[in-house]
Design a protein around this motif. Sequence first.
Motif, PDB file in Angstrom:
ATOM      1  N   HIS A 459      69.447  71.921  42.068  1.00  0.00           N
ATOM      2  CA  HIS A 459      69.614  72.662  40.820  1.00  0.00           C
ATOM      3  C   HIS A 459      68.305  73.335  40.416  1.00  0.00           C
ATOM      4  CE1 HIS A 459      73.709  71.814  39.643  1.00  0.00           C
ATOM      5  NE2 HIS A 459      73.545  70.546  39.976  1.00  0.00           N
ATOM      6  N   PRO A 460      68.372  74.560  39.925  1.00  0.00           N
ATOM      7  CA  PRO A 460      67.150  75.255  39.495  1.00  0.00           C
ATOM      8  C   PRO A 460      66.729  74.835  38.085  1.00  0.00           C
ATOM      9  CG  PRO A 460      69.038  76.679  39.176  1.00  0.00           C
ATOM     10  CD  PRO A 460      69.554  75.400  39.808  1.00  0.00           C
ATOM     11  N   HIS A 461      65.561  75.326  37.676  1.00  0.00           N
ATOM     12  CA  HIS A 461      65.084  75.160  36.306  1.00  0.00           C
ATOM     13  C   HIS A 461      65.063  73.713  35.864  1.00  0.00           C
ATOM     14  CE1 HIS A 461      65.635  79.437  36.427  1.00  0.00           C
ATOM     15  NE2 HIS A 461      66.968  79.350  36.408  1.00  0.00           N
ATOM     16  N   HIS A 462      64.637  72.873  36.728  1.00  0.00           N
ATOM     17  CA  HIS A 462      64.547  71.454  36.376  1.00  0.00           C
ATOM     18  C   HIS A 462      63.313  70.883  37.061  1.00  0.00           C
ATOM     19  CE1 HIS A 462      65.491  67.192  35.921  1.00  0.00           C
ATOM     20  NE2 HIS A 462      66.442  67.520  35.065  1.00  0.00           N
ATOM     21  N   GLU A 463      62.630  70.038  36.321  1.00  0.00           N
ATOM     22  CA  GLU A 463      61.367  69.509  36.834  1.00  0.00           C
ATOM     23  C   GLU A 463      61.535  68.793  38.166  1.00  0.00           C
ATOM     24  OE1 GLU A 463      58.573  66.277  35.010  1.00  0.00           O
ATOM     25  OE2 GLU A 463      58.565  68.008  33.686  1.00  0.00           O
ATOM     26  N   ASN A 464      62.560  67.958  38.264  1.00  0.00           N
ATOM     27  CA  ASN A 464      62.765  67.180  39.492  1.00  0.00           C
ATOM     28  C   ASN A 464      63.731  67.834  40.470  1.00  0.00           C
ATOM     29  OD1 ASN A 464      61.097  65.090  38.544  1.00  0.00           O
ATOM     30  ND2 ASN A 464      62.795  64.262  37.319  1.00  0.00           N
ATOM     31  N   ARG A 465      64.330  68.956  40.073  1.00  0.00           N
ATOM     32  CA  ARG A 465      65.307  69.645  40.916  1.00  0.00           C
ATOM     33  C   ARG A 465      66.335  68.670  41.505  1.00  0.00           C
ATOM     34  NH1 ARG A 465      62.413  74.581  44.271  1.00  0.00           N
ATOM     35  NH2 ARG A 465      61.826  75.798  42.440  1.00  0.00           N
ATOM     36  N   PRO A 466      67.189  68.140  40.675  1.00  0.00           N
ATOM     37  CA  PRO A 466      68.190  67.183  41.184  1.00  0.00           C
ATOM     38  C   PRO A 466      69.127  67.844  42.180  1.00  0.00           C
ATOM     39  CG  PRO A 466      68.748  67.883  38.961  1.00  0.00           C
ATOM     40  CD  PRO A 466      67.392  68.430  39.245  1.00  0.00           C
ATOM     41  N   SER A 467      69.665  67.047  43.078  1.00  0.00           N
ATOM     42  CA  SER A 467      70.548  67.566  44.119  1.00  0.00           C
ATOM     43  C   SER A 467      71.885  67.990  43.529  1.00  0.00           C
ATOM     44  CB  SER A 467      70.787  66.508  45.195  1.00  0.00           C
ATOM     45  OG  SER A 467      69.588  66.193  45.865  1.00  0.00           O
ATOM     46  N   LEU A 468      72.413  69.079  44.045  1.00  0.00           N
ATOM     47  CA  LEU A 468      73.750  69.519  43.663  1.00  0.00           C
ATOM     48  C   LEU A 468      74.791  68.563  44.219  1.00  0.00           C
ATOM     49  CD1 LEU A 468      75.743  71.756  42.593  1.00  0.00           C
ATOM     50  CD2 LEU A 468      75.645  72.703  44.924  1.00  0.00           C
ATOM     51  N   ILE A 469      74.531  68.055  45.418  1.00  0.00           N
ATOM     52  CA  ILE A 469      75.532  67.269  46.149  1.00  0.00           C
ATOM     53  C   ILE A 469      74.989  65.895  46.508  1.00  0.00           C
ATOM     54  CG2 ILE A 469      76.809  67.120  48.336  1.00  0.00           C
ATOM     55  CD1 ILE A 469      77.140  70.155  48.166  1.00  0.00           C
ATOM     56  N   ARG A 470      75.796  64.886  46.248  1.00  0.00           N
ATOM     57  CA  ARG A 470      75.460  63.514  46.636  1.00  0.00           C
ATOM     58  C   ARG A 470      76.368  63.107  47.785  1.00  0.00           C
ATOM     59  NH1 ARG A 470      75.670  59.860  41.743  1.00  0.00           N
ATOM     60  NH2 ARG A 470      73.798  61.063  41.287  1.00  0.00           N
ATOM     61  N   ILE A 471      75.764  62.680  48.871  1.00  0.00           N
ATOM     62  CA  ILE A 471      76.517  62.285  50.064  1.00  0.00           C
ATOM     63  C   ILE A 471      76.650  60.773  50.106  1.00  0.00           C
ATOM     64  CG2 ILE A 471      76.446  62.207  52.598  1.00  0.00           C
ATOM     65  CD1 ILE A 471      75.156  64.984  52.477  1.00  0.00           C
ATOM     66  N   TYR A 472      77.843  60.302  50.425  1.00  0.00           N
ATOM     67  CA  TYR A 472      78.130  58.872  50.495  1.00  0.00           C
ATOM     68  C   TYR A 472      78.307  58.470  51.954  1.00  0.00           C
ATOM     69  CZ  TYR A 472      79.190  59.895  45.628  1.00  0.00           C
ATOM     70  OH  TYR A 472      79.116  60.325  44.333  1.00  0.00           O
ATOM     71  N   GLY A 473      77.572  57.437  52.359  1.00  0.00           N
ATOM     72  CA  GLY A 473      77.641  57.022  53.754  1.00  0.00           C
ATOM     73  C   GLY A 473      76.427  57.511  54.508  1.00  0.00           C
ATOM     74  N   PRO A 474      76.508  57.533  55.845  1.00  0.00           N
ATOM     75  CA  PRO A 474      75.342  57.926  56.642  1.00  0.00           C
ATOM     76  C   PRO A 474      74.955  59.372  56.391  1.00  0.00           C
ATOM     77  CG  PRO A 474      77.311  57.776  58.012  1.00  0.00           C
ATOM     78  CD  PRO A 474      77.681  57.224  56.675  1.00  0.00           C
ATOM     79  N   LYS A 475      73.659  59.630  56.488  1.00  0.00           N
ATOM     80  CA  LYS A 475      73.168  61.007  56.364  1.00  0.00           C
ATOM     81  C   LYS A 475      73.075  61.588  57.778  1.00  0.00           C
ATOM     82  CE  LYS A 475      72.621  60.463  51.887  1.00  0.00           C
ATOM     83  NZ  LYS A 475      72.995  59.066  51.733  1.00  0.00           N
ATOM     84  N   ILE A 476      71.899  62.060  58.169  1.00  0.00           N
ATOM     85  CA  ILE A 476      71.739  62.622  59.508  1.00  0.00           C
ATOM     86  C   ILE A 476      71.625  61.480  60.519  1.00  0.00           C
ATOM     87  CG2 ILE A 476      70.283  64.040  60.997  1.00  0.00           C
ATOM     88  CD1 ILE A 476      69.385  65.526  58.464  1.00  0.00           C
ATOM     89  N   SER A 477      72.512  61.464  61.492  1.00  0.00           N
ATOM     90  CA  SER A 477      72.531  60.401  62.499  1.00  0.00           C
ATOM     91  C   SER A 477      73.275  60.887  63.725  1.00  0.00           C
ATOM     92  CB  SER A 477      73.203  59.150  61.945  1.00  0.00           C
ATOM     93  OG  SER A 477      73.440  58.200  62.970  1.00  0.00           O
ATOM     94  N   SER A 478      72.731  60.577  64.888  1.00  0.00           N
ATOM     95  CA  SER A 478      73.386  60.976  66.135  1.00  0.00           C
ATOM     96  C   SER A 478      74.632  60.156  66.413  1.00  0.00           C
ATOM     97  CB  SER A 478      72.408  60.829  67.307  1.00  0.00           C
ATOM     98  OG  SER A 478      72.006  59.475  67.441  1.00  0.00           O
ATOM     99  N   LEU A 479      74.855  59.088  65.635  1.00  0.00           N
ATOM    100  CA  LEU A 479      75.996  58.204  65.877  1.00  0.00           C
ATOM    101  C   LEU A 479      77.117  58.380  64.870  1.00  0.00           C
ATOM    102  CD1 LEU A 479      74.123  54.886  66.744  1.00  0.00           C
ATOM    103  CD2 LEU A 479      75.128  56.532  68.317  1.00  0.00           C
ATOM    104  N   ARG A 480      76.921  59.173  63.836  1.00  0.00           N
ATOM    105  CA  ARG A 480      77.930  59.274  62.785  1.00  0.00           C
ATOM    106  C   ARG A 480      79.184  59.976  63.284  1.00  0.00           C
ATOM    107  NH1 ARG A 480      76.958  61.557  57.767  1.00  0.00           N
ATOM    108  NH2 ARG A 480      79.192  61.950  57.808  1.00  0.00           N
TER     109      ARG A 480
END
Length: 604
Positions: A459-480
């Motif tokens: 998200h713009p205009h925010h000090e911490n720039r929070p994520s637009l999208i929250r992913i549940y479960g594994p992130k980047i992984s060659s096994l997912r």
Amino acid sequence: MHPSRAEEASQPCFNGCFPSPLLVSEKSHNTSKSRVNNNKVTASRNDDFAAATSSTLHPHTHFTNHESLPSLHDSYISFTKAFPQFSSTAQVDQIRAQEYHHLNHSNISFDYTGYGLFSYAQKQRSRSTTSLASSSSSLPYLTSEPSFFDISYKSVNLQSQILYGGHESEIESGIRKKIMAFMNVSEADYTLVFFANEVSAFKIVADSFQFQPNGELLTVYDHSSEALDTMIESCKKQGVHILSAQFSWPKLGIEWRKLKKMIMKRREKRKGGLFVFPLHSRVTGAPYSYAWMSMAQENGWRVLLDMCALKPKEMGTLGMSLFKPDFMVCSFYKVFGENPSGFGCLFVKKSSISVLKDPGNATSVGIVSLVPAFRQPQLPQESITVIEETEISDQHEIEEVFVKEIEELSTSFDTSKNERLEIDCRGLDHANSVGLLLISSRARYLINWLVNALMSLKHPHHENRPSLIRIYGPKISSLRGPAVAFNIFDWKGEKIDPTLVQKLADRNNISLSSSFLKNIRFLNKNKENQWAHETRACEGGGLGQSKKTRKECGIFVVTAAMTFLTNFEDTYRLWAFLSRFLDADFVEKERWRYMALNQNTIEV
């Protein structure tokens, strides 16, 4: 299993320490030293893979405006530079262009799991043939094209169907043989029973399984599913105890110590228990090891393997000689992206038929036969005119003629004359020609690129720039696995209703699914509070779920699943669509745009 080996085989590495989650060899866990070495090797491979994936969008790049995204062309160039091996999957793109050209002109489908039997081009050719036959014949007819098969419900119970079978249509016999060969399942070891759908298959296993007193059902699912819920309800009515694996936040890996304890406790009383297990979550893509199935078998459980989320040809490396579950369930649809109708398949190991109840004369609901479709084409105008002008006294003669032509046509489908229909399941043939390695590699590159791309939206205009999208479960992984679960949060940190995301995606010709994550265990109190907040928000959000489902503790999510026909452009277009939620007014703009196009008001 010896105690020392059981201890080693049940360590956390079940959730991904092996280079491949498909098979766990004896050598891989014979000693603690080899296990540690495997952990290091796999961790190193995952680090390399994560680094390559991150480089596809330039490291640490964040996008705060949908107009700032790189173009499709530039994104593809960066993607192929990071994964040059992707070019080896070009055969899939050729198949898609030749046989599934509708995918370039219709919805992008991220809501399919299972297997497609036929190709779109094959079905179009079938329709052309049908149309030609209609224009040249005044008779109803049976089409020999298997893409037009119908299902016919049978009044029989599971045990009787397996033991005695019955008449099998030519189409049913041909498709059965194709499926068993495709899934690499031996006809000497297993019987295949067709069901109306996956739900029917799960229910009939629960109804027919011979649970012993104090029997238990143990499931490994991080999400709700209609099929599983139906099975659980049937088991509860029989007095069966229900056990569920738990999944740890945030990667939603199996709580391996607890699952091991449930599998191994009271071994002497375990006879008659049923263990239901998928190889990865069809919602989050979290992978699970085959070793859990092996441990369950060695501790007296009967095993149902849920194959509905497997990639095509996954069973080719299953090693059925090592792992022979008592039951396996999968589903088939007719044509990917065009026709979701189809049927469910239940494989029953012949040596396990004794664990089924003998229901006497009782019948089961859901067992079906595959039969040639019956078509009633329009009569040519000249035939209609002749019939209309014919005297009533001639009607009996007309009926006799119609019956005699129909009889002759039916004879051509008589299997007793040793004439066989060629069953051409081009959807299965395409997956066979590509093979598991290329299919798995392609899905792995695309799903990880998508995860990385989604995490880059801030998200713009925010000090911490929070994520637009929250992913549940594994992130980047060659096994997912080839699925990702996520939610969208606005600039205030409030979750956008998953059904709203689905609806807006559909208006943009993108088909997504939604699901309900559950059985999650939090170690962090703050995360627990956040989870509870999400659950309450979903319960009041009118997501169309039943009251019973809404009372469960869990999180409603959007989910996207990939098939072997998914290409990079599909994946990019999904990313580009979701990035539009960075605009704080996107939802309101969509509402007014719909009103302008349709001249009426609609709630979004």
